[in-house]
Structure formats: structure tokens, C-alpha cells
Design a protein around this motif. Structure first.
Motif, short mmCIF file in Angstrom:
data_model
loop_
_atom_site.label_atom_id
_atom_site.label_comp_id
_atom_site.label_asym_id
_atom_site.label_seq_id
_atom_site.Cartn_x
_atom_site.Cartn_y
_atom_site.Cartn_z
N ILE A 18 0.83 -1.21 0.00
CA ILE A 18 0.00 0.00 0.00
C ILE A 18 0.86 1.26 0.00
O ILE A 18 0.60 2.20 -0.76
N LEU A 19 1.90 1.28 0.82
CA LEU A 19 2.79 2.44 0.83
C LEU A 19 3.48 2.62 -0.51
O LEU A 19 3.65 3.75 -1.00
N SER A 20 3.86 1.52 -1.15
CA SER A 20 4.49 1.60 -2.46
C SER A 20 3.52 2.15 -3.50
O SER A 20 3.89 2.98 -4.33
N GLY A 21 2.26 1.68 -3.45
CA GLY A 21 1.26 2.18 -4.37
C GLY A 21 1.06 3.68 -4.21
O GLY A 21 0.93 4.41 -5.21
N ALA B 293 -3.32 0.97 -7.98
CA ALA B 293 -2.08 0.18 -7.94
C ALA B 293 -1.98 -0.64 -6.66
O ALA B 293 -1.60 -1.82 -6.68
N ALA B 294 -2.33 -0.02 -5.52
CA ALA B 294 -2.22 -0.73 -4.25
C ALA B 294 -3.19 -1.91 -4.18
O ALA B 294 -2.82 -3.00 -3.73
N ALA B 295 -4.42 -1.72 -4.65
CA ALA B 295 -5.40 -2.81 -4.63
C ALA B 295 -4.96 -3.96 -5.52
O ALA B 295 -5.09 -5.13 -5.15
N ALA B 296 -4.44 -3.63 -6.70
CA ALA B 296 -3.95 -4.68 -7.60
C ALA B 296 -2.84 -5.49 -6.94
O ALA B 296 -2.79 -6.72 -7.03
N GLY B 297 -1.92 -4.79 -6.25
CA GLY B 297 -0.85 -5.49 -5.57
C GLY B 297 -1.35 -6.38 -4.44
O GLY B 297 -0.85 -7.49 -4.24
N LEU B 298 -2.37 -5.92 -3.71
CA LEU B 298 -2.91 -6.71 -2.60
C LEU B 298 -3.62 -7.96 -3.10
O LEU B 298 -3.48 -9.05 -2.52
N PHE B 299 -4.41 -7.83 -4.16
CA PHE B 299 -5.09 -9.01 -4.70
C PHE B 299 -4.09 -9.98 -5.32
O PHE B 299 -4.29 -11.19 -5.27
N ALA B 300 -3.00 -9.45 -5.88
CA ALA B 300 -1.94 -10.32 -6.38
C ALA B 300 -1.29 -11.07 -5.22
O ALA B 300 -1.00 -12.28 -5.32
N LEU B 301 -1.08 -10.39 -4.11
CA LEU B 301 -0.50 -11.01 -2.92
C LEU B 301 -1.38 -12.16 -2.44
O LEU B 301 -0.89 -13.26 -2.13
N PHE B 302 -2.68 -11.92 -2.40
CA PHE B 302 -3.63 -12.94 -1.94
C PHE B 302 -3.67 -14.13 -2.90
O PHE B 302 -3.55 -15.29 -2.49
#
Length: 386
Positions: free
Chosen positions: A141-144, A317-326
Motif C-alpha cells: 500500500i505504501l508503495s502504491g 495500484a495498491a489494490a492490484a498489488g494486494l489481490f496479487a498477494l492474496f
């Protein structure tokens, strides 16, 4: 007042309370799918928990079942609570979680609890906490947010700052060592970077750095070398756990051996954690195993679709990264169980036993839901606040 029509609750437009706005805007299909996964995890804990408790000498055969239920209840609270936040508070909470988790990651190297040759946990009040589970979503999230600042203030070193945060965090993870979490974090970070508009020179740098780091880890860490070699040449190495998991999946057939009738939960020491998918496949069959995969795919599809509809660069961007993480964590766990990936101790989201993992995943999914809520994308100011 709200009006009841049939079975649907129609909320009046005059009601502008935060809870009402949340109920209107949250993606209920993802939220409910996550709760279904938590419910399935409880069912499977009843199958795999008692044998694990007996194997580990616990007096109460339902020791792991009770703990799993406790963490599942806490995960529901975190999931719903995090999804209530607006994107400003998502960023603020992430900053706090990142700072706390980062300090604990550093402390682990000095006072951490060692298990299975790795120092990844810290003991707090009778529980062992794995900070890496919380630092991952916070960093994404911070990166996004940092990467989104490039569009507002092009002259700032935003990408470099995000990269420094990532590299330092990655270094602490590798010192534990935790190669699997490092790879997962790297993949999610790249997704976040890509959605933010990854330049080709950065893509080339990530590719070259990834190849070089992988070769270095293979050369320096014996357990990494063993896992890769045993995956490539299984006939020359001890692959007992993978063999047992594959046999269990095969025994399950289409509809499974039946609840409680599986054998793999008594044969593998990590059946209630890393190999819970094999337990599911053996007792409930291919149909249930594919349905579980379908749930993960559905959550990721809905999540990426929701992220793609957000106009603002930070939450998108942050949401895409989080769903990728999941999604990638689920894919890695299942891939190991079906012998498509080298062995790696990684839990199946919301299904495997593991308090830190369950709470960290609940935080990940809850924050992702908060970021794709409709009100987080309708207004956006240059200061990044909703």
C-alpha cells in the motif's frame, strides 16, 4: 428509516452514515467469498487438527481446532473492520503497521523464536507472531501511494524511495531466511509497480536483479538448493511429503474418501498447515478441490476488475498489488501440493492453520476491499485524501 421490500433491505438515499455508505459500496461478493473460505478452513481444521494435536503431544485433541476458531473469528473482525476504512486511513494504518512490523522484523534477528532452521517468529504473550505476514500488505500500500505521487510531482524520487523500502524489507526477510515470502512480496511489488506505469528500464532491472538474486540464493542456501534439486530430480532426493500429498490427492478421486476418512493428515507433520489442500482433496475429492480453486479465482477476478475501475492511481495500484498477494499465495500453496512448484512452507489463505497468516491475510483482503470501494474512487485530491 429503511424500507423492507421482500427479502431485500432498501436503504434510503437520505441515510449518509458511514456504515450505510460502506454497505452500499463494498464488494459483498468478495467479502462473502472470504467468509466462505474461513468457514471451509474451520471444517478442515476439524479433520486435520486432532491428528496434529496428538502428534505434537497436546493433551486436548481439539487444541488446534480451538485456536483456529479463535483466529478465524479475529480474522472476520479484521476483514470487516479494514474494509470500513477510507483510503486515507488505509494509508495511515499501513504506515503504522509497516513501522511496527519492520521493527519486529529487525528484532527477530536478535530475539526471534527459531523453528525448522529459520528465525521468523517472535514470542508475544504466549503466541508466536510472524511480522512478515503484516509487513507485506503494508509495504504494497505504501508503495502504491509513493508511486502514485509521480503523476502529481514528477520531479520527486518516488520510485526510488519505494524501491528502497522494498529492498530493505526484502533484506530482512532473507536474513531470517524466508525465501518464499521474499518471492511473494517481490511478485506483488512488481504488480504494483506495473499497474503504476512501470518503465521498461525498471522492468529490465527487476528481471536482471531477480535472476542474479535467485542464483545467489541457490548457491548460498543449502535448503533452497535442496528444494530446487529435489523438484528437478525427485528420484535422487527424499520427497516424502510431496509424494504423500500427491498420493492423497489421487486417492480422493472425484468425490473423495469421505469426511474423516483421509490418511494423509496422520502421515504428514504439516497436514494442518502447508498440506491442507491435500487433506481437502483426499476427503472431499476433485470436485471440492476445484471449487476451492474457483473461490480463489473469483476473489482475484473481482478484485482486479474492481481495481481496474478505480480512476485514482494510488488505490488502483495498491489494490492490484494486494489481490496479487492474496492470489499468488494461494497459487503457490496449491502448486506445491500438486507438485507443480518446489516445496515451500506457505499457508493456504484462510484455510491453513496459522494465526499470523490468517490475520495478515484478513488485513490484506480487508484493505484491498477498502481501496476498491466506490466512494474511494469518486473523489480524489492532489494531497491523496478522499
Amino acid at each position: 428509516m429503511s424500507v423492507q421490500v421482500g427479502e431485500a433491505l432498501i436503504l434510503p438515499r437520505s441515510d449518509r452514515s458511514h456504515i450505510t455508505e460502506w454497505r452500499r459500496s463494498v464488494d459483498w461478493s468478495i467479502l462473502l467469498a472470504g467468509c466462505v473460505l474461513l468457514g471451509l478452513g474451520l471444517v478442515l481444521s476439524l479433520a486435520a487438527g486432532p491428528p496434529a494435536a496428538e502428534r505434537m503431544g497436546q493433551a486436548d485433541e481439539f487444541h488446534f481446532v480451538k485456536r483456529h476458531a479463535f483466529f478465524a473469528a479475529a480474522a472476520v473482525i479484521i476483514l470487516f473492520g479494514a474494509s470500513l476504512l477510507d483510503r486515507t486511513w488505509v494509508r495511515r494504518l499501513s504506515a503504522l503497521v509497516f513501522c511496527g512490523s519492520f521493527v519486529l522484523l529487525a528484532a527477530i534477528l536478535i530475539v526471534g523464536h527459531e523453528a525448522k532452521g529459520a528465525q521468523r517468529w517472535i514470542e508475544l504473550g504466549g503466541f508466536t507472531l510472524q511480522p512478515s505476514e503484516f509487513v507485506k500488505p503494508a509495504l504494497i500500500i505504501l508503495s502504491g501511494w509513493l508511486l502514485a505521487q509521480r503523476q502529481l510531482y514528477p520531479g520527486g524520487p518516488w520510485a526510488v524511495v519505494a524501491l528502497v523500502f522494498y529492498v530493505v524489507t526484502l533484506g530482512l526477510l532473507l536474513l531470517q531466511p524466508d525465501v518464499g515470502q521474499s518471492a511473494l512480496l517481490t511478485a506483488a511489488f512488481i504488480v504494483t509497480f506495473f499497474v503504476s506505469g512501470l518503465p521498461w528500464r525498471w522492468a529490465a532491472m527487476f528481471f536482471g536483479g531477480g535472476v542474479g538474486l535467485s542464483a545467489t540464493l541457490y548457491a548460498l542456501l543449502p535448503h533452497v538448493r535442496f528444494r530446487v534439486n529435489s523438484f528437478i530430480n525427485p528420484s535422487e532426493y527424499d520427497t516424502y511429503q510431496i509424494d504423500k500429498a500427491s498420493q492423497a490427492i489421487g486417492r480422493g478421486g472425484i468425490f473423495g474418501a469421505g469426511p474423516g476418512e483421509g490418511a494423509v493428515k496422520t502421515e504428514l507433520p504439516d497436514a494442518h498447515t502447508d498440506f491442507i489442500y491435500a487433506v481437502l482433496s483426499e476427503e472431499f475429492g476433485y470436485v471440492a478441490a476445484l471449487a476451492l480453486i474457483g473461490l480463489f479465482v473469483f476473489i482475484c477476478w473481482r478484485g482486479f476488475r474492481g481495481a481496474s475501475r478505480v480512476r485514482d492511481p494510488y488505490p488502483r495500484a495498491a489494490a492490484a498489488g494486494l489481490f496479487a498477494l492474496f492470489g499468488l499465495q494461494a497459487a503457490i500453496n496449491i502448486g506445491v501440493n500438486v507438485n507443480l512448484l518446489p516445496p515451500k512452507g506457505m499457508t493456504l489463505p484462510f484455510i491453513s492453520y496459522g494465526g499470523s497468516s490468517m490475520l495478515g491475510i484478513a488485513l490484506t483482503l480487508g484493505l484491498a476491499l477498502a481501496l476498491i470501494r466506490r466512494q474511494t474512487s469518486t473523489t480524489w485530491r492532489p494531497d491523496g485524501r478522499a
